[in-house]
Design a protein around this motif. Structure first.
Motif, PDB file in Angstrom:
ATOM      1  N   ALA A 208      35.048  37.945  42.871  1.00 27.41           N
ATOM      2  CA  ALA A 208      34.553  37.020  43.953  1.00 27.41           C
ATOM      3  C   ALA A 208      35.110  37.600  45.437  1.00 27.41           C
ATOM      4  N   HIS A 209      36.606  37.964  45.376  1.00 29.27           N
ATOM      5  CA  HIS A 209      37.068  38.363  46.398  1.00 29.27           C
ATOM      6  C   HIS A 209      36.546  39.817  46.807  1.00 29.27           C
ATOM      7  N   PHE A 210      36.288  40.558  45.814  1.00 26.39           N
ATOM      8  CA  PHE A 210      35.646  42.066  46.061  1.00 26.39           C
ATOM      9  C   PHE A 210      34.446  41.870  46.863  1.00 26.39           C
TER      10      PHE A 210
ATOM     11  N   ASP B 266      48.036  33.752  42.624  1.00 31.72           N
ATOM     12  CA  ASP B 266      49.099  32.888  41.955  1.00 31.72           C
ATOM     13  C   ASP B 266      48.509  32.204  40.765  1.00 31.72           C
ATOM     14  N   ARG B 267      49.143  31.318  39.944  1.00 31.83           N
ATOM     15  CA  ARG B 267      48.675  30.873  39.010  1.00 31.83           C
ATOM     16  C   ARG B 267      47.514  29.620  39.405  1.00 31.83           C
ATOM     17  N   MET B 268      47.625  29.208  40.460  1.00 33.47           N
ATOM     18  CA  MET B 268      46.684  28.235  41.030  1.00 33.47           C
ATOM     19  C   MET B 268      45.598  28.631  41.650  1.00 33.47           C
ATOM     20  N   TYR B 269      45.305  30.127  41.947  1.00 35.58           N
ATOM     21  CA  TYR B 269      44.590  30.993  42.561  1.00 35.58           C
ATOM     22  C   TYR B 269      44.764  30.587  44.040  1.00 35.58           C
TER      23      TYR B 269
ATOM     24  N   ALA C  93      36.210  31.729  46.882  1.00 41.11           N
ATOM     25  CA  ALA C  93      36.310  32.634  45.665  1.00 41.11           C
ATOM     26  C   ALA C  93      36.008  31.924  44.595  1.00 41.11           C
ATOM     27  N   GLN C  94      36.779  30.612  44.477  1.00 42.26           N
ATOM     28  CA  GLN C  94      36.417  29.685  43.160  1.00 42.26           C
ATOM     29  C   GLN C  94      35.166  29.322  43.108  1.00 42.26           C
TER      30      GLN C  94
END
Ligand SMILES: [Zn+2]
Length: 266
Positions: free
Chosen positions: A188-190, A204-207, A219-220
């Motif tokens: 999604a970032h791409f 990180d772990r929590m996006y 992105a989410q």
């Protein structure tokens, strides 16, 4: 091909700029070699092999115009079957990348863009082959030993990146469904934030990342759209499969991700 290999090794050793320069020089030499036999259609497989080399180096350095030119010229000859297949694959990768760089503001394309077509193809059945989708869009996906607090990352990667020049690395120690979500999130970032990836974007772990909550929220949402397309969920529910547990299994996502998708409050 020596310059080409030297370029890749230089990039691996950390000097991306010099690596790119060397690849540029390698492209000049390969393209001159290809040009010198371009008119000699009887000279196979040499002619198509040289065109394929020039095209793939051009693609590696993001020179889509030359990549396309040498791919088409190679295909216009009489390449052996194996080389023809490789050239056809290059052409497919180029058409996806080309769509990414075109500016559609003045003349929007009719129907779906090639990128949208690829996404549709991969999101029309559950579970979505998310790694296959990323690879079809020219991104290399690998599992890696990362710090436990890191979900994954995306970065330009001259050495191992796919046709787009990017790689995604996911934390190999995380659970399978989480790794799938990480791939979707980095993809999604791409698709949405490529110009902000710069040297590397780490989640990180929590996006959470340096890009902040608004961008991470985008992105989410796109990751959820890719992994759990609403139309597919609707189809399952129409067939009576509608508990979060069953749907999470069908889509190969975590129960938590599916509950959020279905709008179920904790
Ligand atoms: Zn992120």
């Amino acid at each position: 091909m020596e310059l080409f290999e030297l370029g890749l090794l230089t990039a691996r050793d950390g000097d991306q700029v010099r690596g790119r320069e060397l690849l540029g020089e390698a492209f000049k030499m390969e393209s001159m070699a290809a040009d010198s036999v371009a008119a000699d259609h009887a000279l196979e497989p040499t002619r198509s092999v040289l065109h394929r080399s020039a095209a793939s180096i051009a693609l590696k350095i993001g020179d889509i115009i030359n990549a396309k030119r040498y791919t088409e010229a190679g295909l216009s000859g009489d390449p052996p079957e194996e080389i023809r297949e490789e050239l056809a694959k290059l052409r497919e990768q180029i058409s996806v990348l080309e769509a990414e760089v075109k500016d559609y503001r003045r003349r929007p394309p009719r129907g779906l863009t090639p990128v949208q077509q690829v996404i549709r193809e991969f999101t029309s059945a559950a579970p979505v082959d998310i790694v296959g989708l990323a690879e079809a869009l020219g991104i290399s996906v690998r599992e890696a030993k990362l710090n436990a607090e890191i979900s994954g990352e995306i970065f330009p990667d001259l050495l191992k990146g796919g046709a787009s020049g990017y790689s995604i690395r996911v934390n190999a120690s995380h659970a399978f469904v989480r790794r799938r979500f990480t791939v979707a999130h980095e993809l999604a970032h791409f698709l949405r934030h490529r110009n902000r990836i710069e040297n590397r974007l780490v989640d990180d772990r929590m996006y959470r990342s340096r890009l902040g909550n608004t961008v991470e929220g985008e992105a989410q949402r796109l990751a959820a759209d890719l992994l759990m397309p609403r139309e597919l969920i609707r189809q399952f529910r129409a067939r009576g499969i509608d508990s979060p547990e069953e749907l999470a299994t069908k889509f190969n996502v975590s129960l938590q991700a599916m509950r959020i998708r279905l709008g179920i409050k904790e």
